[in-house]
Write a protein that holds these residues in place. Structure first.
Motif, mmCIF file in Angstrom:
data_model
loop_
_atom_site.group_PDB
_atom_site.id
_atom_site.type_symbol
_atom_site.label_atom_id
_atom_site.label_comp_id
_atom_site.label_asym_id
_atom_site.label_seq_id
_atom_site.Cartn_x
_atom_site.Cartn_y
_atom_site.Cartn_z
ATOM 1 N N GLY A 1 0.862 -1.276 -0.199
ATOM 2 C CA GLY A 1 0.517 -0.023 -0.001
ATOM 3 C C GLY A 1 1.236 1.787 -0.027
ATOM 4 O O GLY A 1 0.104 2.544 -0.251
ATOM 5 N N ALA A 2 2.134 1.276 -0.166
ATOM 6 C CA ALA A 2 3.248 2.230 0.228
ATOM 7 C C ALA A 2 4.183 1.971 -0.534
ATOM 8 O O ALA A 2 6.018 2.375 0.055
ATOM 9 N N THR A 3 4.035 1.159 -1.714
ATOM 10 C CA THR A 3 5.240 1.090 -2.483
ATOM 11 C C THR A 3 5.575 2.030 -3.076
ATOM 12 O O THR A 3 7.471 1.818 -3.325
ATOM 13 N N PHE A 4 5.257 2.798 -3.456
ATOM 14 C CA PHE A 4 6.412 3.999 -4.034
ATOM 15 C C PHE A 4 7.266 4.457 -2.767
ATOM 16 O O PHE A 4 8.503 5.093 -3.271
ATOM 17 N N SER A 5 6.805 5.284 -1.733
ATOM 18 C CA SER A 5 7.556 5.810 -1.071
ATOM 19 C C SER A 5 8.695 4.270 0.159
ATOM 20 O O SER A 5 9.492 5.588 0.071
ATOM 21 N N SER A 6 8.223 3.456 -0.356
ATOM 22 C CA SER A 6 9.093 2.298 0.243
ATOM 23 C C SER A 6 10.421 2.489 -1.038
ATOM 24 O O SER A 6 11.741 2.308 0.067
ATOM 25 N N MET A 7 9.895 2.109 -2.063
ATOM 26 C CA MET A 7 10.967 2.547 -2.901
ATOM 27 C C MET A 7 11.770 3.484 -3.185
ATOM 28 O O MET A 7 12.937 3.464 -3.577
ATOM 29 N N ALA A 8 11.575 4.648 -2.817
ATOM 30 C CA ALA A 8 11.994 5.905 -2.349
ATOM 31 C C ALA A 8 12.899 5.563 -1.454
ATOM 32 O O ALA A 8 14.159 6.202 -1.826
ATOM 33 N N ILE A 9 12.711 5.255 -0.694
ATOM 34 C CA ILE A 9 13.543 5.415 0.572
ATOM 35 C C ILE A 9 15.022 4.320 0.388
ATOM 36 O O ILE A 9 16.166 4.227 0.319
ATOM 37 N N LEU A 10 15.066 3.281 -0.164
ATOM 38 C CA LEU A 10 15.704 2.090 -0.479
ATOM 39 C C LEU A 10 16.423 2.751 -1.537
ATOM 40 O O LEU A 10 17.734 2.452 -1.747
ATOM 41 N N ASN A 11 15.778 3.811 -2.621
ATOM 42 C CA ASN A 11 16.301 3.711 -3.911
ATOM 43 C C ASN A 11 17.039 5.028 -3.390
ATOM 44 O O ASN A 11 18.566 5.099 -3.873
ATOM 45 N N ALA A 12 16.348 5.778 -2.923
ATOM 46 C CA ALA A 12 17.717 6.930 -1.434
ATOM 47 C C ALA A 12 19.159 6.121 -1.184
ATOM 48 O O ALA A 12 20.012 6.656 -1.109
ATOM 49 N N VAL A 13 18.582 5.520 -0.265
ATOM 50 C CA VAL A 13 19.887 5.119 0.699
ATOM 51 C C VAL A 13 21.106 4.413 -0.778
ATOM 52 O O VAL A 13 22.161 4.709 -0.094
ATOM 53 N N LYS A 14 20.267 3.426 -1.774
ATOM 54 C CA LYS A 14 21.334 3.443 -2.770
ATOM 55 C C LYS A 14 22.125 4.754 -3.199
ATOM 56 O O LYS A 14 23.484 4.252 -3.435
ATOM 57 N N ASP A 15 22.017 5.701 -3.789
ATOM 58 C CA ASP A 15 22.022 6.497 -4.304
ATOM 59 C C ASP A 15 23.244 6.804 -3.409
ATOM 60 O O ASP A 15 24.471 7.545 -3.366
ATOM 61 N N ALA A 16 22.340 7.351 -1.925
ATOM 62 C CA ALA A 16 23.924 7.637 -1.008
ATOM 63 C C ALA A 16 25.460 6.719 -1.072
ATOM 64 O O ALA A 16 26.363 6.963 -0.938
ATOM 65 N N LEU A 17 24.852 5.010 -1.276
ATOM 66 C CA LEU A 17 26.296 4.393 -0.917
ATOM 67 C C LEU A 17 26.924 4.883 -2.057
ATOM 68 O O LEU A 17 28.333 4.942 -2.517
ATOM 69 N N LYS A 18 25.865 5.019 -3.644
ATOM 70 C CA LYS A 18 26.991 5.238 -4.753
ATOM 71 C C LYS A 18 28.071 6.024 -4.238
ATOM 72 O O LYS A 18 29.116 6.654 -4.302
ATOM 73 N N LYS A 19 27.503 7.310 -3.418
ATOM 74 C CA LYS A 19 27.955 8.804 -3.400
ATOM 75 C C LYS A 19 29.354 8.822 -2.748
ATOM 76 O O LYS A 19 29.910 9.017 -2.304
ATOM 77 N N ALA A 20 29.035 7.664 -1.581
ATOM 78 C CA ALA A 20 30.290 7.548 -0.843
ATOM 79 C C ALA A 20 30.959 6.012 -1.065
ATOM 80 O O ALA A 20 32.158 6.226 -0.681
#
Ligand SMILES: Cc1cc2nc3c(=O)[nH]c(=O)nc-3n(C[C@H](O)[C@H](O)[C@H](O)COP(=O)(O)OP(=O)(O)OC[C@H]3O[C@@H](n4cnc5c(N)ncnc54)[C@H](O)[C@@H]3O)c2cc1C
Length: 427
Positions: free
Chosen positions: A88-107
């Motif tokens: 029921g909150a797929t987009f919001s969940s995905m956004a958090i996971l993808n944002a974490v992936k983005d931060a990891l890439k930046k690290a």
């Protein structure tokens, strides 16, 4: 010819270095959510994720509340990004996971490193049997309001909601509440068009006794108000009722409309006492006939209704147990009475909810159920198929209505389906 080769070599070297060295520090990342970009800060200690903080997000509060609370913790606890989305909150969940992936890439850390092992699901558990006075099916505005009202009268209440969050369509709504409020509306001037509307209404030939009574009461109040000050915007529950009746082509049950318009001002007051603060002006939303819309000043959209009831349950320590991800399947009948609900819990378990005093069905409408739309429609000539999108929550699939029908309830006016094409069903 040599330069590009040198650049390539250097960047390949940099990549090799960053993936070989463990990262420590805090890195920001972002990704698109349902409404806008979600931004996070990820803290690493030698590649170990020690903290995930959500910095910015504009996701619908009720819907994103659970993913915001549990996904960062699940990532840290399991050192994994293989975390299931919250239903029921797929987009919001995905956004958090993808944002974490983005931060990891930046690290300089490869997110794939955290995608190993088995999937991690968010699990809630609910009891497989409950005994209460009242069971409420559906945690939107009507359900929470009913739960608060019953609990304030001393009933022990169990409310079940099939989604992972409370709110239903109520939380997605614009939030405008129509109630006649002469004191508030008196701040506005009445236009010639508005005056004519009332005068035309008063000239109508009543179709039944109830309309005649309402017209007589309206006339009395109108004459007095016009005599006092013809420029001040007029309103009263009778005008609200008669306008609603007319706008619905006189097919609705006027006794129910009358009740709605008479109780609406008390609802405004009741919510105010619970902490929902209203704007000090009234407005007229699209689709409304008169500037009697009340909007929350301390909330945006329909969120205020849900939060106000939730806070009231907490503040007053009301005996209301809320079971999320619990879907009603069937009403239990005994000796001609509905005495409970059979439901399915978050992990597919069968749940029995006994109710000594009654079951309140507040499971909303059926805007997101194409089959039911097509079956019941009386206005749109079979054109409400799946090519017609809906701004309803995808949970609004009408099974509560069918459940009640199976238990012997009669259905009325199912065919009058309103289309209000003013917002985009995609977002
Ligand atoms: C985009 C939009 C904007 C709107 N704007 C306005 C506005 O400004 N003003 C206004 O007056 N009205 C507005 N409306 C209409 C208004 O939102 C609804 O009339 C109102 O919210 C209905 O409240 P409810 O509690 O009956 O249902 P809902 O709020 O829809 O709640 C029903 C709940 O029941 C749950 N449920 C369903 N089936 C089951 C089951 N089997 N088991 C357990 N739980 C179940 C659902 O998940 C949901 O949470 C709007 C509607 C939409 C879609």
């Amino acid at each position: 010819m040599i330069k590009p080769f040198a650049v390539f070599t250097l960047s390949a070297f940099a990549l090799a270095c960053t993936s070989a060295l463990a990262a420590t520090g805090t890195y920001q990342g972002k990704a698109l959510g349902h409404n806008a970009e979600v931004e996070v800060a990820v803290t690493l200690d030698n590649d170990k994720i020690t903290n995930v903080q959500i910095l910015k997000n504009f996701e619908t509060p009720a819907v994103s509340e659970l993913p915001k609370k549990v996904i960062p913790q699940m990532i840290v606890d399991n050192q994994s990004l293989k975390v299931d989305r919250i239903s029921g909150a797929t987009f919001s969940s995905m956004a958090i996971l993808n944002a974490v992936k983005d931060a990891l890439k930046k690290a300089g850390v490869d997110p794939q490193k955290y995608m190993q092992g088995s999937r991690i699901a968010y699990k809630v558990s609910v009891p497989t049997k409950t005994d209460s006075d009242v069971v409420v099916v559906g945690g939107g505005g009507a359900g929470l309001s009913a739960a608060v009202a019953a609990a304030r009268k001393g009933a022990k209440v169990v409310l079940i909601e099939k989604m992972s969050f409370l709110g239903g369509n109520t939380v997605l709504a614009g939030g405008a509440l129509n109630a006649s409020d002469p004191a508030l509306e008196a701040k506005q001037k009445m236009s010639a068009g508005q005056r004519k509307m009332v005068e035309d209404l008063l000239k109508e030939e009543p179709k039944n006794e109830q309309q005649a009574k309402l017209l007589a009461s309206l006339k009395k109040q109108w004459d007095e108000a016009i005599k006092k000050d013809p420029d001040i915007l007029f309103d009263c529950p009778e005008l609200h009722a008669l306008q609603t009746y007319k706008a619905g082509d006189y097919v609705a049950d006027l006794a129910l409309i009358d009740k709605l318009s008479k109780l609406a001002p008390a609802t405004v007051e009741r919510l105010d006492k619970m902490g929902l603060k209203w704007n000090d002006f009234s407005s007229q939303y699209v689709g409304a006939i008169w500037p009697r819309c009340h909007d929350a000043a301390n909330y945006t959209s329909g969120q205020g209704y849900i939060d106000t009831f939730r806070h009231t349950i907490e503040k007053e320590k009301l005996p209301v147990t809320i079971l999320l991800q619990t879907k009603a399947d069937e009403l239990i009948k005994k000796d001609g009475r509905v005495v409970g609900v059979k439901a399915t819990g978050p992990n597919g378990e069968k749940v029995t909810l006994n109710a000594k005093k009654g079951v309140i069905m507040t499971s909303g409408g059926f805007g997101a159920n194409v089959e039911m739309r097509q079956k019941f429609d009386k206005l749109w000539g079979g054109k409400l198929g799946k090519n017609i999108g809906t701004t309803n929550s995808r949970a609004i699939t009408g099974e509560g209505i069918l459940m009640a029908e199976k238990a012997g309830a009669g259905l009325v006016d199912m065919g009058y389906i309103q289309l209000l094409p003013v917002t985009d069903p995609e977002n």
